[in-house]
Scaffold this motif. Structure first.
Motif, PDB file in Angstrom:
ATOM      1  N   VAL A  21       0.963  -1.205   0.153  1.00 49.98           N
ATOM      2  CA  VAL A  21      -0.179   0.333   0.269  1.00 49.98           C
ATOM      3  C   VAL A  21       0.992   1.383   0.122  1.00 49.98           C
ATOM      4  CG1 VAL A  21      -1.891   1.522   1.107  1.00 49.98           C
ATOM      5  CG2 VAL A  21      -2.411  -0.970   1.104  1.00 49.98           C
ATOM      6  N   LEU A  22       1.797   1.323   0.680  1.00 49.90           N
ATOM      7  CA  LEU A  22       2.825   2.702   0.772  1.00 49.90           C
ATOM      8  C   LEU A  22       3.844   2.565  -0.711  1.00 49.90           C
ATOM      9  CD1 LEU A  22       4.725   1.983   4.642  1.00 49.90           C
ATOM     10  CD2 LEU A  22       3.023   3.016   3.891  1.00 49.90           C
ATOM     11  N   ARG A  23       3.894   1.373  -0.994  1.00 43.51           N
ATOM     12  CA  ARG A  23       3.927   1.683  -2.516  1.00 43.51           C
ATOM     13  C   ARG A  23       3.312   2.777  -3.902  1.00 43.51           C
ATOM     14  NH1 ARG A  23       7.313  -3.948  -3.101  1.00 43.51           N
ATOM     15  NH2 ARG A  23       9.257  -3.246  -2.903  1.00 43.51           N
ATOM     16  N   CYS A 102       2.388   5.778  11.129  1.00 40.24           N
ATOM     17  CA  CYS A 102       2.236   4.931  12.011  1.00 40.24           C
ATOM     18  C   CYS A 102       1.390   4.136  12.115  1.00 40.24           C
ATOM     19  CB  CYS A 102       1.603   6.073  13.371  1.00 40.24           C
ATOM     20  SG  CYS A 102       1.092   5.779  14.658  1.00 40.24           S
ATOM     21  N   ALA A 103       1.787   3.040  12.851  1.00 41.29           N
ATOM     22  CA  ALA A 103       0.969   1.861  13.017  1.00 41.29           C
ATOM     23  C   ALA A 103       0.656   0.863  14.702  1.00 41.29           C
ATOM     24  CB  ALA A 103       1.343   0.290  12.093  1.00 41.29           C
ATOM     25  N   ASN A 104      -0.115   0.793  14.790  1.00 40.59           N
ATOM     26  CA  ASN A 104      -0.701  -0.003  15.631  1.00 40.59           C
ATOM     27  C   ASN A 104       0.235   1.056  17.215  1.00 40.59           C
ATOM     28  OD1 ASN A 104      -1.899  -2.390  14.288  1.00 40.59           O
ATOM     29  ND2 ASN A 104       0.253  -2.742  14.682  1.00 40.59           N
ATOM     30  N   MET A 105      -0.301   1.930  17.223  1.00 42.05           N
ATOM     31  CA  MET A 105      -0.682   3.466  18.271  1.00 42.05           C
ATOM     32  C   MET A 105      -1.320   3.871  19.045  1.00 42.05           C
ATOM     33  SD  MET A 105       1.414   6.772  18.945  1.00 42.05           S
ATOM     34  CE  MET A 105      -0.072   7.610  18.133  1.00 42.05           C
ATOM     35  N   LEU A 106      -2.884   3.736  18.108  1.00 43.80           N
ATOM     36  CA  LEU A 106      -3.973   4.179  18.109  1.00 43.80           C
ATOM     37  C   LEU A 106      -4.741   3.996  19.709  1.00 43.80           C
ATOM     38  CD1 LEU A 106      -5.219   6.395  15.268  1.00 43.80           C
ATOM     39  CD2 LEU A 106      -3.738   7.499  17.585  1.00 43.80           C
ATOM     40  N   HIS A 107      -4.905   2.170  19.209  1.00 43.53           N
ATOM     41  CA  HIS A 107      -5.958   1.473  19.909  1.00 43.53           C
ATOM     42  C   HIS A 107      -4.871   1.086  21.564  1.00 43.53           C
ATOM     43  CE1 HIS A 107      -3.214  -1.052  17.928  1.00 43.53           C
ATOM     44  NE2 HIS A 107      -3.816  -2.586  18.193  1.00 43.53           N
ATOM     45  N   ILE A 108      -3.683   1.819  21.618  1.00 47.29           N
ATOM     46  CA  ILE A 108      -3.009   0.957  22.874  1.00 47.29           C
ATOM     47  C   ILE A 108      -2.328   1.888  23.293  1.00 47.29           C
ATOM     48  CG2 ILE A 108      -2.535  -1.554  22.223  1.00 47.29           C
ATOM     49  CD1 ILE A 108       0.277  -0.582  21.252  1.00 47.29           C
ATOM     50  N   VAL A 132      -0.194   8.977   6.930  1.00 46.37           N
ATOM     51  CA  VAL A 132      -0.111   7.173   7.038  1.00 46.37           C
ATOM     52  C   VAL A 132      -1.012   6.344   8.134  1.00 46.37           C
ATOM     53  CG1 VAL A 132      -0.652   4.714   5.725  1.00 46.37           C
ATOM     54  CG2 VAL A 132       0.356   7.073   4.926  1.00 46.37           C
ATOM     55  N   THR A 133      -2.323   5.649   8.403  1.00 49.27           N
ATOM     56  CA  THR A 133      -2.347   5.098  10.303  1.00 49.27           C
ATOM     57  C   THR A 133      -2.251   3.283   9.716  1.00 49.27           C
ATOM     58  OG1 THR A 133      -3.903   5.730  10.570  1.00 49.27           O
ATOM     59  CG2 THR A 133      -2.393   7.357  10.961  1.00 49.27           C
ATOM     60  N   TYR A 134      -1.853   2.762   9.916  1.00 45.00           N
ATOM     61  CA  TYR A 134      -2.468   1.371  10.441  1.00 45.00           C
ATOM     62  C   TYR A 134      -2.434   0.703  11.361  1.00 45.00           C
ATOM     63  CZ  TYR A 134      -1.683  -3.865  10.226  1.00 45.00           C
ATOM     64  OH  TYR A 134      -1.872  -4.969   9.663  1.00 45.00           O
ATOM     65  N   GLY A 135      -3.683  -0.543  11.638  1.00 44.25           N
ATOM     66  CA  GLY A 135      -3.979  -1.327  12.577  1.00 44.25           C
ATOM     67  C   GLY A 135      -6.005  -1.727  12.919  1.00 44.25           C
ATOM     68  N   ALA A 189      -6.164  -9.705   8.752  1.00 43.26           N
ATOM     69  CA  ALA A 189      -6.540  -9.721  10.250  1.00 43.26           C
ATOM     70  C   ALA A 189      -7.555  -9.028  10.145  1.00 43.26           C
ATOM     71  CB  ALA A 189      -5.452 -10.022  10.478  1.00 43.26           C
ATOM     72  N   ASN A 190      -8.416  -7.903   9.496  1.00 43.72           N
ATOM     73  CA  ASN A 190      -9.129  -6.834  10.385  1.00 43.72           C
ATOM     74  C   ASN A 190      -8.700  -5.829  10.210  1.00 43.72           C
ATOM     75  OD1 ASN A 190     -11.630  -8.364   9.699  1.00 43.72           O
ATOM     76  ND2 ASN A 190     -10.944 -10.010  12.074  1.00 43.72           N
ATOM     77  N   ASN A 191      -7.944  -5.502  10.076  1.00 48.47           N
ATOM     78  CA  ASN A 191      -6.958  -4.224   9.881  1.00 48.47           C
ATOM     79  C   ASN A 191      -7.256  -2.914   8.495  1.00 48.47           C
ATOM     80  OD1 ASN A 191      -5.549  -4.046  12.946  1.00 48.47           O
ATOM     81  ND2 ASN A 191      -4.714  -6.038  10.436  1.00 48.47           N
ATOM     82  N   LEU A 192      -7.048  -1.801   8.997  1.00 51.99           N
ATOM     83  CA  LEU A 192      -7.183  -0.802   8.034  1.00 51.99           C
ATOM     84  C   LEU A 192      -5.883  -0.300   7.701  1.00 51.99           C
ATOM     85  CD1 LEU A 192     -10.637   0.937   8.459  1.00 51.99           C
ATOM     86  CD2 LEU A 192      -9.977  -0.578   6.229  1.00 51.99           C
ATOM     87  N   ILE A 193      -5.527   0.455   6.695  1.00 51.17           N
ATOM     88  CA  ILE A 193      -4.766   2.105   6.288  1.00 51.17           C
ATOM     89  C   ILE A 193      -5.656   3.374   5.674  1.00 51.17           C
ATOM     90  CG2 ILE A 193      -2.950   3.063   4.756  1.00 51.17           C
ATOM     91  CD1 ILE A 193      -0.882   0.586   4.944  1.00 51.17           C
TER      92      ILE A 193
END
Length: 205
Positions: A21-23, A102-108, A132-135, A189-193
């Motif tokens: 996706v980043l590409r 930023c990946a996998n930060m907002l939920h933790i 761009v956020t992932y999680g 795995a039910n994630n979004l970018i």
């Protein structure tokens, strides 16, 4: 003695689909600031795959910096990591950046970190740059997967300030910071970018 690398199996798994996706989102040559780099695996993997990306890793945990520094030896275009508290008024980096990742930060982390991330990204992004956020996210118009319902409950049991965030809430917070949600991409795995741009940038498909 150099700091040991730590390894996240999740980062190992999700690296390739995130890179795909980043590409598509970023130019072949770009300056990228990563927030909450964690182990440093993403920084090393993405930068090694895209030599034209100059990757600036960061993390709020000073102990993570050692692992990030150990991983970055695999890619010459990964800069030395910096300790960056997303809640700080001034970030110890110099923009503009073509992207903030930023990946996998907002939920933790507490909800306040979402506004802080958006505010800081708006400040350091180039005029046509992307946050761009992932999680995992909840969406008003999409049924939540049972796994994410259970995951959200487990997060809130560990810390009431944690939890999977609603896309609509994040987008509303982004609007207050002059950013707009321009693209959402379903991931394994039910994630979004989610990709956010300055409000003047057209919507992406």
């Amino acid at each position: 003695m150099p700091s040991p690398r730590t390894c996240s199996p999740a980062a190992e798994r999700n690296g390739p689909p995130i890179l795909d996706v980043l590409r598509r989102l970023l130019p072949a040559r770009a300056r990228v600031l990563e927030i909450a780099s964690g182990t440093g695996q993403h920084a090393a993997f993405f930068a090694a795959a895209m030599p034209g990306w100059k990757w600036q890793p960061s993390d709020g945990d000073a102990q993570s910096v050692g692992s990030i520094d150990a991983w970055r030896t695999d890619a010459a275009n990964v800069l030395p990591p910096v300790v960056l508290d997303v809640m700080a008024r001034d970030w110890p980096v110099r923009g503009p950046f073509d992207a903030v990742f930023c990946a996998n930060m907002l939920h933790i982390s507490p909800w306040a970190t979402c506004a802080a991330l958006l505010r800081g990204a708006a400040r350091v992004l180039a005029p046509d740059g992307l946050l761009v956020t992932y999680g995992p996210y909840l969406q008003d118009d999409v049924e939540t997967a049972p796994g994410n319902i259970d995951f959200d409950a487990s997060l809130r049991a560990r810390n009431p300030a944690w939890g999977i965030r609603r896309v609509e809430d994040v987008a509303q917070e982004a609007a207050a910071m002059g950013l707009r949600l321009v693209q959402r991409t379903p991931m394994p795995a039910n994630n979004l970018i989610l990709a956010f741009a300055h409000a003047s940038i057209p919507q992406r498909r």
